[in-house]
Design an enzyme around this catalytic site. Structure first.
Site, short mmCIF file in Angstrom:
data_model
loop_
_atom_site.label_atom_id
_atom_site.label_comp_id
_atom_site.label_asym_id
_atom_site.label_seq_id
_atom_site.Cartn_x
_atom_site.Cartn_y
_atom_site.Cartn_z
CG HIS A 232 -26.25 -6.72 22.33
ND1 HIS A 232 -25.02 -7.32 22.24
CD2 HIS A 232 -26.82 -6.87 21.11
CE1 HIS A 232 -24.85 -7.82 21.02
NE2 HIS A 232 -25.93 -7.55 20.32
CE LYS B 11 -16.57 -10.84 18.58
NZ LYS B 11 -17.20 -10.24 17.43
#
Length: 164
Positions: A84, A102
């Protein structure tokens, strides 16, 4: 608003549908990026009524090229969690805001890189928690809140996920 998505595995489809179907009147998907050409092609083929010549697809090593050529306003990051930070930082430095599933990242070093890039660029990072809004979870929440099964005194939640 123009969007690009990096990571075309299972997580990306809800974002792709939101941009190309649910909110297509005000949004446009301008690029898809992944390490796997088959997933890229499949995802691009599932876009209803793509504009022009279809959705531009890029291999992961050409992520920066996608950003410079397609000039998205926002980049949606749905790659594996440990990657990420890499795409979040690069997208912000290219002038894009970011939406990521998330967890935003997996350790403090990567978090610091994201926060430093955010401070340097002034770009926004939005972390989503989409699983809680899936139909089955929403229905369960509604049932529990309705009182249909009585007062809730305890909850035991376990996730048995075989990732192999």
């Amino acid at each position: 608003m123009k969007y690009a998505i990096v990571g075309t595995g299972g997580r990306h489809s809800m974002f792709r549908r939101a941009v190309t179907e649910t909110y297509a009147q005000t949004n446009q998907l301008v690029g898809l990026c992944d390490t796997n050409q088959s997933r890229l092609s499949l995802s691009a083929s599932q876009v209803p009524d793509p504009r022009g010549n279809g959705i531009a697809t890029y291999q992961a090593e050409h992520f920066d090229e996608m950003l410079s050529q397609q000039r998205p306003d926002k980049v949606v990051v749905t790659v594996p969690d440990y990657l990420h930070h890499e795409y979040i930082v690069r997208a912000m430095k290219a002038g894009c805001d970011v939406v990521t599933e998330k967890p935003m990242t997996t350790d403090l070093v990567r978090l610091k890189a994201i926060l430093d890039a955010q401070a340097e660029t002034g770009r926004l990072v939005t972390v989503t928690f989409n699983y809680r809004y899936t139909p089955a979870r929403t229905q369960l929440k509604d049932i529990l809140q309705s009182g249909a099964i009585g007062d809730i005194t305890a909850v035991d939640f376990r996730w048995y996920l075989d990732r192999v």
